[in-house]
Design a protein around this motif. Structure first.
Motif, PDB file in Angstrom:
ATOM      1  N   GLY A  75       0.798  -1.213   0.000  1.00 18.32           N
ATOM      2  CA  GLY A  75       0.000   0.000   0.000  1.00 18.32           C
ATOM      3  C   GLY A  75       0.835   1.270   0.000  1.00 18.32           C
ATOM      4  O   GLY A  75       2.046   1.246   0.234  1.00 18.32           O
ATOM      5  N   ILE A  76       0.169   2.373  -0.228  1.00 19.61           N
ATOM      6  CA  ILE A  76       0.842   3.673  -0.280  1.00 19.61           C
ATOM      7  C   ILE A  76       1.378   4.067   1.096  1.00 19.61           C
ATOM      8  O   ILE A  76       2.429   4.695   1.196  1.00 19.61           O
ATOM      9  CB  ILE A  76      -0.097   4.748  -0.865  1.00 19.61           C
ATOM     10  N   GLY A  77       0.684   3.684   2.155  1.00 19.99           N
ATOM     11  CA  GLY A  77       1.127   4.027   3.507  1.00 19.99           C
ATOM     12  C   GLY A  77       2.488   3.444   3.839  1.00 19.99           C
ATOM     13  O   GLY A  77       3.379   4.148   4.335  1.00 19.99           O
ATOM     14  N   LYS A  78       2.666   2.165   3.546  1.00 18.34           N
ATOM     15  CA  LYS A  78       3.946   1.517   3.819  1.00 18.34           C
ATOM     16  C   LYS A  78       5.044   2.101   2.941  1.00 18.34           C
ATOM     17  O   LYS A  78       6.181   2.272   3.382  1.00 18.34           O
ATOM     18  CB  LYS A  78       3.846   0.014   3.611  1.00 18.34           C
ATOM     19  N   SER A  79       4.716   2.409   1.706  1.00 16.53           N
ATOM     20  CA  SER A  79       5.705   3.009   0.810  1.00 16.53           C
ATOM     21  C   SER A  79       6.136   4.379   1.314  1.00 16.53           C
ATOM     22  O   SER A  79       7.321   4.726   1.253  1.00 16.53           O
ATOM     23  CB  SER A  79       5.140   3.136  -0.603  1.00 16.53           C
ATOM     24  N   LEU A  80       5.189   5.167   1.826  1.00 19.14           N
ATOM     25  CA  LEU A  80       5.529   6.488   2.349  1.00 19.14           C
ATOM     26  C   LEU A  80       6.417   6.390   3.588  1.00 19.14           C
ATOM     27  O   LEU A  80       7.364   7.165   3.742  1.00 19.14           O
ATOM     28  CB  LEU A  80       4.254   7.275   2.674  1.00 19.14           C
ATOM     29  N   ALA A  84      10.158   7.848   3.799  1.00 17.02           N
ATOM     30  CA  ALA A  84      10.533   8.805   4.846  1.00 17.02           C
ATOM     31  C   ALA A  84      11.750   8.315   5.628  1.00 17.02           C
ATOM     32  O   ALA A  84      12.678   9.093   5.906  1.00 17.02           O
ATOM     33  CB  ALA A  84       9.355   9.035   5.784  1.00 17.02           C
ATOM     34  N   LEU A  85      11.764   7.032   5.980  1.00 16.66           N
ATOM     35  CA  LEU A  85      12.906   6.484   6.714  1.00 16.66           C
ATOM     36  C   LEU A  85      14.185   6.551   5.884  1.00 16.66           C
ATOM     37  O   LEU A  85      15.256   6.877   6.400  1.00 16.66           O
ATOM     38  CB  LEU A  85      12.629   5.046   7.144  1.00 16.66           C
ATOM     39  N   VAL A  99      18.137   5.515  12.256  1.00 22.99           N
ATOM     40  CA  VAL A  99      17.457   4.526  11.404  1.00 22.99           C
ATOM     41  C   VAL A  99      18.242   3.216  11.388  1.00 22.99           C
ATOM     42  O   VAL A  99      17.668   2.128  11.536  1.00 22.99           O
ATOM     43  CB  VAL A  99      17.247   5.068   9.979  1.00 22.99           C
ATOM     44  N   GLY A 100      19.556   3.306  11.245  1.00 21.80           N
ATOM     45  CA  GLY A 100      20.380   2.098  11.256  1.00 21.80           C
ATOM     46  C   GLY A 100      20.305   1.366  12.573  1.00 21.80           C
ATOM     47  O   GLY A 100      20.238   0.134  12.621  1.00 21.80           O
ATOM     48  N   GLY A 101      20.300   2.129  13.674  1.00 21.85           N
ATOM     49  CA  GLY A 101      20.169   1.518  15.005  1.00 21.85           C
ATOM     50  C   GLY A 101      18.831   0.817  15.167  1.00 21.85           C
ATOM     51  O   GLY A 101      18.757  -0.279  15.738  1.00 21.85           O
TER      52      GLY A 101
END
Length: 133
Positions: A75-80, A84-85, A99-101
């Protein structure tokens, strides 16, 4: 003075030749249009490559056909959230560390849980594959 004049004429002639070659090599005489076309081509190529890598990595565990369905059905939510991450991680060193942590912590947690994490992941894959059908 004569030497400077000849050098200037040679430079201008070389620039004219380069402009002519560039005009023939590019789809549009407008450089901004060419920049737009290059950007679109790069993004499309990156998206195709990304989908191929995701399908390949997931396909090693669940099969290529199922992996293809799952990758296409997100879905678009997971892609967004993923976008962002990725942006946070690539824009700054502290973002990359956070993010890596987080990814490292999630990986270690899943490894600690072992079979339960694997079963949960496979259940989520099956659910996503059924949703895609």
């Amino acid at each position: 003075m004569g030497l400077l004049r000849r050098k200037k004429k040679a430079t201008e002639a070389a620039a004219d030749t380069l402009d002519t070659v560039a005009d023939r090599a590019s789809p549009s005489p407008n450089p901004m249009t060419n920049l737009l076309l290059a950007d679109i081509a790069m993004r499309a190529g990156g998206a195709i490559l990304k989908r191929g890598v995701e399908t390949g990595l997931l396909g090693a565990k669940v099969g290529t056909k199922t992996a293809g369905k799952v990758v296409k059905s997100r879905g678009i939510g997971k892609s967004l959230v993923r976008t962002a991450l990725a942006r946070v991680a690539t824009r700054s060193v502290p973002g990359a560390i956070v993010v890596g942590g987080g990814l490292l912590a999630k990986t270690l947690y899943d490894r600690h849980k072992g079979k339960a994490a694997a079963a949960k992941g496979h259940a989520e894959i099956r659910k996503a594959a059924k949703k895609a059908e």
